[in-house]
Structure formats: structure tokens, C-alpha cells
Design a protein around this motif. Structure first.
Motif, PDB file in Angstrom:
ATOM      1  N   SER A 148     -51.220  76.165 -37.700  1.00 44.59           N
ATOM      2  CA  SER A 148     -52.466  75.427 -37.473  1.00 44.59           C
ATOM      3  C   SER A 148     -53.350  75.466 -38.720  1.00 44.59           C
ATOM      4  N   SER A 208     -51.309  67.975 -37.571  1.00 47.69           N
ATOM      5  CA  SER A 208     -51.524  68.757 -36.351  1.00 47.69           C
ATOM      6  C   SER A 208     -50.670  70.017 -36.429  1.00 47.69           C
ATOM      7  N   GLN A 209     -50.985  71.001 -35.603  1.00 50.49           N
ATOM      8  CA  GLN A 209     -50.197  72.245 -35.573  1.00 50.49           C
ATOM      9  C   GLN A 209     -48.740  71.947 -35.218  1.00 50.49           C
TER      10      GLN A 209
END
Length: 153
Positions: free
Chosen positions: A24, A33-34
Motif C-alpha cells: 500500500s 492501488s494496493q
């Protein structure tokens, strides 16, 4: 071989500096995005580009104040198998790395010891008694200016 884009190169550089960074945190840094970051990291691992994450110990802080690089030429090539030599040398706790190399010597070892008398003990009692060990050259590490880092990415 997989194609790497700029973000892959940035992830590799970041992880080479600090492999403990979360997906993250890396994603925030590079606009991903993670889950997308995690997928990229997994793809790099599956391709063999990233090979695990290691903990680097400070040998000096643990009481090992001397690092010596040894070049070892096997005395009797063919009489002792390389596997026997490698297995025996890998069992010596003071030996940090074992590299089979091409050149004047057959192997290059990185050895740590508490001090020079301790290194002499390791050399005489453990390394010189290895199967096939012949000529040995020692180079004492004075300082380490550059630690291994990312390839020119």
C-alpha cells in the motif's frame, strides 16, 4: 523474460533499498492501488526478478570485527567433487558466501571472524581441512564503500 515498464523499475529500486515497504505504501508512492501493486510484486517474484527478502545482519555489532575474502584453488580437481567441497564449506558458520568462480581461483568465500586470531583458527581448523582445499589467498576487508544495490535500472 518479462517486459518491465517504468513502474516495475521504480518498484524494484524501492524494494532494493528497503524490502520491508508495504504494497500500500509503494502503491501510494507510484499512483497504484494496493492490490495492483501486490500483483506487480508477485509477477516480479514469479518471473524470478525478485528472489525473496533478506535480513542483513551487522556482523561487527554481533562481535565479528574482521571480514576476509578468500580465494581457494582446489588441489585435486577430479578427485573431490565440487558438491562435496561446497557442502563442507557451507557448513562452516563463519563463511557468509560461497561463490564458484572462473579465474585464478575456483572459489571465493566471504568469511567473518571475531578478530585476526579467530580468523586464523577458522582458516587452519576449518577451511584448510576442507576436502580438496589447496592454494588459498586472503584479502582482509578494510572498508565497504558501496553495498549491493539495484542493477542500472
Amino acid at each position: 523474460m518479462i517486459d518491465l515498464d517504468d513502474i516495475d523499475h521504480q518498484l524494484i529500486r524501492s524494494l532494493a533499498r528497503d524490502a520491508t515497504q508495504s504494497a500500500s505504501a509503494l502503491g501510494r508512492r507510484y499512483g497504484l492501488s494496493q492490490p495492483a501493486t501486490w500483483r506487480r510484486i508477485r509477477r516480479l517474484e514469479e518471473a524470478g526478478i525478485l528472489r525473496g527478502r533478506r535480513l542483513r545482519l551487522n556482523a561487527e555489532s554481533l562481535g565479528f570485527g574482521v571480514t576476509v575474502f578468500l580465494g581457494i584453488k582446489l588441489a585435486t580437481k577430479g578427485r573431490v567433487s565440487l558438491e562435496d567441497f561446497e557442502r563442507a564449506v557451507a557448513a562452516i558458520p563463519e563463511v557468509q558466501t560461497v561463490e564458484h568462480v572462473l579465474g585464478l581461483y575456483d572459489y571465493r568465500l566471504r568469511v567473518v571472524a571475531r578478530d585476526l586470531p579467530d580468523f586464523e583458527r577458522v582458516l587452519r581448523r576449518r577451511i584448510m581441512t576442507l576436502p580438496g582445499a589447496g592454494e588459498v589467498e586472503a584479502n582482509v576487508l578494510l572498508s565497504e564503500e558501496r553495498l549491493p544495490g539495484p542493477l542500472g535500472l
